[in-house]
Scaffold this active site. Structure first.
Site, PDB file in Angstrom:
ATOM      1  N   VAL A  35      83.944  55.217  30.452  1.00  0.00           N
ATOM      2  CA  VAL A  35      84.070  54.561  31.753  1.00  0.00           C
ATOM      3  C   VAL A  35      84.021  53.064  31.484  1.00  0.00           C
ATOM      4  O   VAL A  35      83.109  52.583  30.797  1.00  0.00           O
ATOM      5  CB  VAL A  35      82.938  54.975  32.715  1.00  0.00           C
ATOM      6  CG1 VAL A  35      83.034  54.201  34.020  1.00  0.00           C
ATOM      7  CG2 VAL A  35      82.989  56.480  32.981  1.00  0.00           C
TER       8      VAL A  35
ATOM      9  N   GLN B 112      80.640  51.332  35.309  1.00  0.00           N
ATOM     10  CA  GLN B 112      79.571  52.218  34.878  1.00  0.00           C
ATOM     11  C   GLN B 112      78.408  52.220  35.863  1.00  0.00           C
ATOM     12  O   GLN B 112      78.246  51.302  36.663  1.00  0.00           O
ATOM     13  CB  GLN B 112      79.098  51.807  33.480  1.00  0.00           C
ATOM     14  CG  GLN B 112      80.147  52.053  32.398  1.00  0.00           C
ATOM     15  CD  GLN B 112      79.730  51.550  31.022  1.00  0.00           C
ATOM     16  OE1 GLN B 112      78.606  51.077  30.838  1.00  0.00           O
ATOM     17  NE2 GLN B 112      80.635  51.621  30.047  1.00  0.00           N
TER      18      GLN B 112
ATOM     19  N   LYS C 250      77.959  54.154  38.385  1.00  0.00           N
ATOM     20  CA  LYS C 250      78.405  54.387  39.764  1.00  0.00           C
ATOM     21  C   LYS C 250      78.791  55.845  39.998  1.00  0.00           C
ATOM     22  O   LYS C 250      79.311  56.190  41.056  1.00  0.00           O
ATOM     23  CB  LYS C 250      79.577  53.466  40.106  1.00  0.00           C
ATOM     24  CG  LYS C 250      79.242  51.978  40.095  1.00  0.00           C
ATOM     25  CD  LYS C 250      80.462  51.140  40.415  1.00  0.00           C
ATOM     26  CE  LYS C 250      80.119  49.655  40.557  1.00  0.00           C
ATOM     27  NZ  LYS C 250      79.628  49.064  39.320  1.00  0.00           N
ATOM     28  N   GLY C 251      78.582  56.700  39.011  1.00  0.00           N
ATOM     29  CA  GLY C 251      78.847  58.122  39.175  1.00  0.00           C
ATOM     30  C   GLY C 251      80.187  58.599  38.664  1.00  0.00           C
ATOM     31  O   GLY C 251      80.487  59.792  38.766  1.00  0.00           O
TER      32      GLY C 251
ATOM     33  N   GLY D 110      81.312  58.722  35.475  1.00  0.00           N
ATOM     34  CA  GLY D 110      81.168  59.566  34.296  1.00  0.00           C
ATOM     35  C   GLY D 110      80.777  60.983  34.680  1.00  0.00           C
ATOM     36  O   GLY D 110      81.307  61.963  34.141  1.00  0.00           O
TER      37      GLY D 110
ATOM     38  N   GLU E 260      81.658  67.011  21.579  1.00  0.00           N
ATOM     39  CA  GLU E 260      81.543  66.626  20.178  1.00  0.00           C
ATOM     40  C   GLU E 260      80.488  65.535  20.011  1.00  0.00           C
ATOM     41  O   GLU E 260      80.674  64.403  20.451  1.00  0.00           O
ATOM     42  CB  GLU E 260      82.902  66.126  19.673  1.00  0.00           C
ATOM     43  CG  GLU E 260      82.910  65.723  18.215  1.00  0.00           C
ATOM     44  CD  GLU E 260      84.276  65.234  17.764  1.00  0.00           C
ATOM     45  OE1 GLU E 260      84.359  64.621  16.690  1.00  0.00           O
ATOM     46  OE2 GLU E 260      85.254  65.454  18.493  1.00  0.00           O
TER      47      GLU E 260
END
Length: 473
Positions: A256, A261, A263-264, A266, A288
């Site tokens: 993101v 970032q 702010k929801g 991701g 991974e």
């Protein structure tokens, strides 16, 4: 052939003064992170006043040799701007002087090309012009993709920290299959940010059609009333074949952009990936080598899903009932209270949560089930301690599995151990030296860290459920 120096014996002649030869100090170099600044900008005004748009790369030093240093310059300053519209870059390099003081002169152009490749433009004017010439780059590129979901977000829609308005905005998730010209062109421009902002990352193979990009985009209207499509973030997924005719999804990269970032977004990407896994009935979805922060968000997302599954809750209740029976620390054989295989398989089959992730969630589910948890905290700690000890030392803390032994070393005492794996009932199994006082301390530290993480996740899940209940009522 050298000449022998002759000494003057006349006392009336003043001796010649010796000429001093000066040597320049050895070049200590400068760490890349101390002389390079990077800014992510979306318009000309931010380029001219970039301080609010600075970003923090993971490790700039990693791009400059083994020691991460730049040599041959005095007063070196490198400012790099990256456009969040076109994802092209421009570097401004200034220094007071340049000379070889024993370690050569770092070729800055080559070094920056290794990071930014063809995205790096030659001049400031050319870079500023891209805000106009490439304003529709994202919109045009993703036009061939498939829109999977749309969602309304409340918050700042500007990707800089200046002049940001708190408004409602609609975002979309678009899926694009790698292998096409458009997808490869887009990802090639994103590679510099991937290298700079995703820890331990390397570019994906843009010719392999098993890769997919999930792009989070947002339409914004500028001061002239024109609508621009902005990229908020993306995830790179690889589809593995799973016998006999299925697939498994592996999340390899997720990013993101810095100013979006916290702010929801991701979390939203993970939600979409979970929905895709369920709707397309893949075998499961894995990540991974997830960093701690990503693993935390992932578990916070999976716990509410598991709480809604009755078969999972029945297994949790059965385990919790055992935790409430006496003090486990006084028992000779302390149980690890692992979930039954049927619960693990149910989570994989219905929610596409893999076994490793389910075991991460299981301890949080037990904690939530022990309500009030304070009365049974000793038993819960005993279960966590026993599980961690089992993973590190093996079954029965010594006869099989992984063994941890201390060894003499000339290096740090914290690194003086060897992990040894022995077979079941092996005669030569290495026993743990219980006389080492720091082993128990290290074990307790791991337990405390794990419990702290469980409590943090449980608290966030509880608050989320309460807010959801308020919204419904």
């Amino acid at each position: 052939m050298g000449q022998k120096q002759q000494h003057n014996t006349d006392p009336n002649i003043e001796p010649k003064k010796r000429r001093r030869v000066g040597f320049s100090a050895e070049d200590d170099g400068v760490e890349a992170k101390h002389c390079i600044r990077i800014f992510l900008v979306s318009k000309k005004e931010e380029f001219l006043a970039p301080e609010s748009s600075a970003i923090e790369p993971v490790d700039l030093n990693a791009f400059f040799g083994d020691d991460g240093k730049i040599y041959g310059y005095e007063g070196l300053k490198i400012n790099i701007w990256v456009s969040s519209i076109s994802f092209r870059a421009y570097a401004d390099i200034t220094f007071q002087s340049s000379s070889d003081r024993g370690k050569g002169i770092t070729d800055l152009k080559v070094a920056l090309q290794n990071i930014f490749a063809e995205t790096l433009v030659e001049s400031k004017d050319e870079f500023i012009q891209t805000f106009i010439t490439d304003k529709d780059f994202i919109r045009t590129t993703i036009s061939s993709g498939k829109v999977l979901q749309q969602k309304v977000f409340n918050g700042q829609i500007s990707d800089s920290n200046t002049d940001a308005d708190s408004v409602t905005s609609k975002v979309e998730v678009v899926r694009m299959v790698v292998g096409s010209m458009a997808t490869g062109h887009l990802y090639s421009r994103l590679i510099p940010l991937v290298l700079l902002l995703v820890d331990g990352s390397s570019p994906i193979d843009v010719t392999d059609p098993h890769w997919e990009l999930y792009l989070v985009t947002q339409n914004e209207t500028d001061q002239q009333g024109e609508t621009q499509c902005r990229l908020i973030g993306f995830a790179a997924i690889y589809r593995f074949y799973h016998y006999p005719g299925g697939t498994r999804l592996r999340l390899s990269q997720i990013l993101v952009l810095p100013h979006y970032q916290h702010k929801g977004y991701g979390r939203y990407i993970l939600e979409v990936l979970n929905d895709v896994a369920v709707s397309e009935n893949v075998f499961d979805i894995t990540i991974e080598e997830p960093l701690d922060n990503l693993q935390h968000i992932r578990t916070c997302l999976d716990i509410p899903r598991l709480l809604c599954c009755e078969p999972i809750q029945q297994s949790v209740k059965a385990a919790v009932s055992l935790l409430k029976q006496g003090r486990l620390s006084k028992k000779t054989n302390r149980p690890r209270l692992m979930p039954p295989p049927s619960a693990i398989e149910y989570a994989r089959k219905t929610l596409k949560i893999n076994r490793k992730q389910f075991l991460q969630c299981w301890e949080v589910l037990l904690y939530l089930g022990l309500n009030p948890v304070e009365k049974h905290m000793d038993n819960f700690l005993s279960v966590i301690c026993n599980r961690i000890k089992y993973e590190i030392l093996g079954k029965d803390s010594g006869t099989s599995g992984k063994q941890l032994i201390d060894v003499p070393t000339e290096f740090s005492e914290e690194m003086s151990f060897v992990m040894f794996k022995s077979g079941v009932n092996e005669d030569n199994a290495v026993q743990v030296d219980d006389s080492q006082p720091n082993q128990e301390e290290q074990l307790q530290k791991l337990v405390q860290e794990r419990v702290k993480e469980i409590q943090s996740i449980a608290e966030k899940v509880s608050l989320h459920r309460k807010s959801a209940d308020v919204a419904v009522n």
